[in-house]
Design a protein around this motif. Structure first.
Motif, PDB file in Angstrom:
ATOM      1  N   THR A  72      33.264   4.760 -17.749  1.00 49.91           N
ATOM      2  CA  THR A  72      32.654   4.693 -16.218  1.00 49.91           C
ATOM      3  C   THR A  72      33.246   3.600 -15.623  1.00 49.91           C
ATOM      4  OG1 THR A  72      30.638   5.803 -16.875  1.00 49.91           O
ATOM      5  CG2 THR A  72      30.642   4.463 -15.030  1.00 49.91           C
ATOM      6  N   VAL A  75      32.258   8.826  -7.341  1.00 43.93           N
ATOM      7  CA  VAL A  75      30.705   8.683  -6.871  1.00 43.93           C
ATOM      8  C   VAL A  75      30.728   7.738  -6.057  1.00 43.93           C
ATOM      9  CG1 VAL A  75      28.422   8.343  -8.017  1.00 43.93           C
ATOM     10  CG2 VAL A  75      30.146   9.203  -9.710  1.00 43.93           C
ATOM     11  N   LEU A 118      27.441  13.523 -15.728  1.00 47.78           N
ATOM     12  CA  LEU A 118      28.797  13.348 -15.165  1.00 47.78           C
ATOM     13  C   LEU A 118      29.995  12.736 -16.403  1.00 47.78           C
ATOM     14  CD1 LEU A 118      28.323  11.720 -11.806  1.00 47.78           C
ATOM     15  CD2 LEU A 118      29.091  14.129 -12.548  1.00 47.78           C
ATOM     16  N   LYS A 119      29.166  11.906 -17.300  1.00 48.75           N
ATOM     17  CA  LYS A 119      29.729  11.083 -18.368  1.00 48.75           C
ATOM     18  C   LYS A 119      30.393  11.922 -19.311  1.00 48.75           C
ATOM     19  CE  LYS A 119      30.333   6.626 -20.762  1.00 48.75           C
ATOM     20  NZ  LYS A 119      29.582   5.615 -21.057  1.00 48.75           N
ATOM     21  N   VAL A 124      27.719   0.735 -16.989  1.00 50.12           N
ATOM     22  CA  VAL A 124      29.177   0.768 -16.669  1.00 50.12           C
ATOM     23  C   VAL A 124      30.101   0.284 -17.602  1.00 50.12           C
ATOM     24  CG1 VAL A 124      30.930   0.004 -15.025  1.00 50.12           C
ATOM     25  CG2 VAL A 124      28.751   0.943 -14.142  1.00 50.12           C
ATOM     26  N   LEU A 150      23.686  -1.206 -11.936  1.00 52.81           N
ATOM     27  CA  LEU A 150      24.193  -0.305 -12.783  1.00 52.81           C
ATOM     28  C   LEU A 150      25.176  -0.752 -13.503  1.00 52.81           C
ATOM     29  CD1 LEU A 150      25.425   2.065 -10.018  1.00 52.81           C
ATOM     30  CD2 LEU A 150      23.449   2.601 -11.599  1.00 52.81           C
ATOM     31  N   LEU A 157      24.477  10.027 -14.237  1.00 48.82           N
ATOM     32  CA  LEU A 157      25.363   9.230 -14.703  1.00 48.82           C
ATOM     33  C   LEU A 157      25.727   9.950 -16.344  1.00 48.82           C
ATOM     34  CD1 LEU A 157      25.014   5.754 -13.644  1.00 48.82           C
ATOM     35  CD2 LEU A 157      26.693   7.334 -12.523  1.00 48.82           C
ATOM     36  N   ILE A 179      33.137   4.745  -9.514  1.00 43.54           N
ATOM     37  CA  ILE A 179      32.033   4.615  -8.657  1.00 43.54           C
ATOM     38  C   ILE A 179      32.456   3.430  -7.657  1.00 43.54           C
ATOM     39  CG2 ILE A 179      29.456   3.632  -8.686  1.00 43.54           C
ATOM     40  CD1 ILE A 179      29.029   4.191 -11.653  1.00 43.54           C
ATOM     41  N   MET A 235      28.581   5.786  -4.510  1.00 45.35           N
ATOM     42  CA  MET A 235      27.328   5.155  -4.587  1.00 45.35           C
ATOM     43  C   MET A 235      27.001   4.048  -3.615  1.00 45.35           C
ATOM     44  SD  MET A 235      25.077   5.455  -7.148  1.00 45.35           S
ATOM     45  CE  MET A 235      26.051   5.830  -8.895  1.00 45.35           C
ATOM     46  N   ILE A 280      34.524   8.254 -14.729  1.00 44.77           N
ATOM     47  CA  ILE A 280      33.829   8.236 -13.627  1.00 44.77           C
ATOM     48  C   ILE A 280      34.192   6.924 -12.791  1.00 44.77           C
ATOM     49  CG2 ILE A 280      31.432   8.092 -12.771  1.00 44.77           C
ATOM     50  CD1 ILE A 280      30.559   9.481 -15.562  1.00 44.77           C
ATOM     51  N   MET A 302      33.549   0.919 -12.139  1.00 43.99           N
ATOM     52  CA  MET A 302      32.853   0.518 -10.919  1.00 43.99           C
ATOM     53  C   MET A 302      33.739  -0.367 -10.105  1.00 43.99           C
ATOM     54  SD  MET A 302      28.869  -0.881 -10.202  1.00 43.99           S
ATOM     55  CE  MET A 302      29.263  -2.224 -11.238  1.00 43.99           C
TER      56      MET A 302
END
Length: 787
Positions: free
Chosen positions: A578, A611, A683-684, A710, A706, A680, A692, A613, A690, A580
């Motif tokens: 994930t 995503v 989705l993972k 992450v 978050l 999340l 974000i 966000m 992922i 971000m």
């Protein structure tokens, strides 16, 4: 402590190197500045009025250096420095009184010009016209006339400060005309060489005002410390006038000093002439009285006793007259020292003054002169001026004490002589009346005759002294006409303009780079965060929304470089990741980079979901050309399922997006809720990556909320957009330990600027790169290096 000092020292060296490299990078700017500086210097030299300087050497006789025993005696008795004060004479040469006389007598306050389009040309020799001032020239000034000859007349226009003072009239050559209270006459006498047929300007300046203004252009200096030769200089726009004015000034100074020396002698001659004429009339009356007495009495002579008494009384009268004369001299001296405002030096009109008292008077006069010079430049309460006043007072008191003692001695002699005269007169009383009367007549006649002869002698001496007075000054090097101007000097002007241009260009570069509040280099980012920059992305002008990865463009290569460095950053991470992306403020390109990074991760047959966000100002869906009606907000509120909010991105493979949905009123509560964690987690499980796109960390705390779920956080900084002051809050959040893996992306670097030129490789995969090599590209790059 040493840990902090080492980086600072290194940064200082790097900054200096950067400055040098930036200077070389902006060579077109310096080239343009040099051209402008040279053009400015040429224009300055063309329109700047040149100033010429002439010089002359003036020898001043200094009585302080008179050798001999007499000089030593006077020096031992002095209260002030004797002789001529060279420094004072140098100030006299620049005094407004002397300058006013020089200007007024020679007409230096009148200037003639040929009027031009941009500037007027001053005339000095071979004048086609001249003006004569028919009133007191010392009181005339500040007039400007434009004169144009036309049809045998002179069209005269007076130029005033306002419309009311402007007037026009036509006059003949030499015809007087009146302006205000002053009368003028202009004479037209054109020469064969000068054929200018335009407008002439005549400027008449105030003599007194010009005397004060021109004093700053006159310089005086001693040639050396041991000599009494003064170097006198003068600056003027006209070379001939420079020499002419300087020579006239020296002649006026010599006349001024000679007149000053002659004032005392002339005053003495005038007084003695009046006194001698009076005694001549009195002697004539006494001679007629003697003749009438002899005729009436019928006598031709007197007896021997009477003759002896007459001789004795005559001798006593002479001594008594001398004593009275000497006392009158002392009275003159007392009156002189009691009146310090006298404009003339002391010169006794009768009698003699001994050497000691003469020396005292000379020192007193020097003190007065020194005090007057100091009072011209010092305030009344000055300590130096007060000291000079005290010295003058002390000299005055010394003279008065000396005279008082001398008067006491002279009074004793006078009384003794008067007693002797009284004894002789008692003997004369026994002589017969007619003889006694005759003796009185002869006695008065003898006294008047002796005084007449004495004053006649003194007058001759004073006349000889007056006639033999010559100036002590000599012009040993006359003024010359300069050939080259003293200012402006061409070499200094060019050097000054070029140096000023280079300094201004360097200041501009320093301000542009070192005082710029925005981020311009990778080094500035790493110094604040202490983290590596994993990718540098160039500014894209075209095709920003295209996610195609088949082209070998610069953007594709940089995005793939970002992907490679990101995988290295996540090398220790196992499983699905994930990632971000955030920034300090909005507009730094995190949405753009999120989309392109996500697309690049699909190359290796990986599935990626974007995503959106940023629940406050969502931009991702719009960037991808999709709507955001159904998304995260709908799922958290229970209106949509996960499958309903996951949508594929058009024209891509294995890339999906979860839009934000309707903008909620409480974004932070939704982000920190259980439904968001569950989303999340699902989705993972479904996707390999992922990505974000979240709100800026420098403005809200969404990213920190978050951070726990992450695996890697990327912070975006934009070239020449992100403020350095905004980096510090982001750095503080990083240091607090909220985030796991972290990296920095330097986005939006502009082409053809300093940073990519020196710190980024010069090669590109763009097709048809040779087409860039044209004049348009060259001009664009040059403009970047100038601005």
């Amino acid at each position: 402590m040493s840990h902090h000092k080492a980086p600072n020292s290194r940064n200082t060296i790097i900054d200096l190197n950067d400055l040098i490299m930036k200077v070389f990078f902006h060579w077109p700017l310096y080239f343009m500045v040099l051209l402008i500086a040279v053009m400015g210097a040429l224009l300055y030299l063309k329109y700047k009025t040149p100033m010429y300087m002439s010089s002359a050497r003036l020898y001043l006789k200094d009585e302080k250096k008179t050798p001999g025993e007499e000089g030593d005696v006077l020096k031992s008795l002095s209260l002030f420095n004797s002789g001529k004060n060279i420094e004072n004479e140098m100030e006299v040469l620049k005094s407004p009184i002397l300058l006013e006389k020089t200007i007024g007598e020679n007409g230096f306050n009148i200037h003639y010009y040929e009027k031009g389009t941009l500037h007027n040309v001053e005339l000095y020799n071979d004048l086609p016209l001249s003006v004569s001032i028919l009133t007191d020239s010392a009181r005339v000034g500040n007039y400007k006339f434009d004169v144009m000859p036309e049809n045998g007349l002179l069209h005269v226009k007076r130029i005033g400060s306002d419309e009311d003072s402007t007037m026009q009239l036509d006059v003949k050559s030499g015809e007087p005309f009146t302006i205000d209270k002053d009368r003028f006459a202009i004479f037209w006498h054109p020469s064969g060489e000068r054929q200018f047929q335009g407008v002439y300007r005549i400027q008449v300046d105030s003599v007194l005002q010009m005397a004060y203004d021109i004093s700053k252009d006159i310089g005086t200096a001693l040639v050396n410390r041991d000599a009494t030769v003064v170097l006198v200089t003068y600056r003027d726009p006209v070379p001939e006038r420079t020499a002419g004015f300087l020579q006239a000034l020296l002649n006026t100074y010599n006349d001024y000093t000679l007149d000053d020396k002659n004032k005392g002698a002339l005053q003495t001659v005038r007084f003695l002439t009046i006194r001698i004429d009076s005694l001549r009339e009195e002697l004539g009356v006494l001679e007629k009285q003697e003749e009438s007495f002899k005729v009436q009495r019928g006598i031709t002579d007197i007896d021997a006793g009477s003759k002896l008494a007459l001789e004795q009384v005559k001798e006593a009268d002479v001594r008594l007259s001398e004593a009275n004369l000497q006392l009158s001299v002392f009275d003159q001296i007392e009156n002189y020292v009691s009146n310090p405002s006298s404009a003339y030096p002391f010169a006794p009109t009768s009698g003699t003054v001994d050497q000691t008292l003469t020396a005292m008077i000379n020192r007193y006069e020097e003190g007065l002169k020194e005090k007057r010079h100091l009072s011209l430049s010092l305030q009344p309460g000055s300590a130096i001026l007060q000291n000079a006043e005290d010295q003058v007072t002390e000299a005055r008191n010394t003279i008065r004490d000396y005279i008082a003692g001398y008067k006491r001695n002279a009074g004793i002699v006078q009384r003794k002589t008067q007693d002797k005269v009284n004894q002789i007169q008692s003997r004369i009383a026994n002589i017969p009346a007619y003889a006694r009367e005759y003796i009185n007549i002869k006695r008065q006649q003898s006294v008047k005759e002796n005084l007449y002869l004495y004053l006649l002698k003194k007058k001759e001496e004073a006349s000889v002294a007056y006639a033999s007075n010559v100036t002590d000054n000599k012009v040993i090097s006359p003024a010359f006409i300069p050939e080259k101007p003293e200012s402006p000097r061409k070499s200094l002007v060019f050097v000054g303009f070029i140096a000023a241009g280079l300094v201004l260009a360097s200041i501009y570069i320093y301000i542009k780079y070192f005082l710029n509040p925005r981020v311009l280099s990778r080094k500035e980012i790493e110094q604040v965060f202490g983290l590596p920059v994993i990718a540098e992305i160039y500014q894209q002008d075209e095709g920003e929304k295209s996610l195609a990865i088949s082209t070998r463009s610069m953007l594709s290569e940089q995005i793939f470089n970002l992907r490679t460095n990101l995988k290295f950053l996540l090398s220790e991470h196992k499983g699905h990741a994930t990632i971000m992306l955030t920034s300090s403020v909005s507009g730094e390109g995190k949405t753009f980079l999120s989309a392109h990074l996500a697309n690049s991760l699909t190359v290796s047959n990986k599935t990626v979901v974007l995503v959106e966000m940023d629940l406050r100002k969502p931009k991702l869906s719009h960037f991808l050309g999709m709507d955001q009606q159904a998304g995260i907000t709908n799922y958290i509120m229970g209106n949509k399922t996960i499958d309903e909010i996951i949508r594929p991105v058009p024209n891509t493979e294995r890339l999906y997006v979860v839009s934000c949905g309707p903008i909620p009123p409480n974004p932070i509560e939704l982000i920190e809720g259980q439904r968001m964690a569950a989303l999340l987690a699902v989705l993972k499980e479904r996707f390999d990556y992922i990505i974000i796109d979240i709100s800026p960390i420098g403005m809200v705390s969404d990213a920190k909320s978050l951070a726990s779920v992450v695996d890697c956080t990327l912070f975006v900084v934009r070239y020449n957009f992100t403020l350095k002051s905004k980096l510090m809050p982001v750095s503080e959040n990083i240091k607090e330990g909220y985030f796991k893996k972290m990296g920095l992306i330097f986005n939006g670097i502009e082409y053809d600027t300093f940073y990519p030129y020196y710190y980024y490789d010069q090669y590109s995969y763009k097709e048809n790169r040779d087409k860039k090599k044209n004049w348009v590209s060259f001009i664009r790059k040059t403009a970047k290096r100038i601005a």
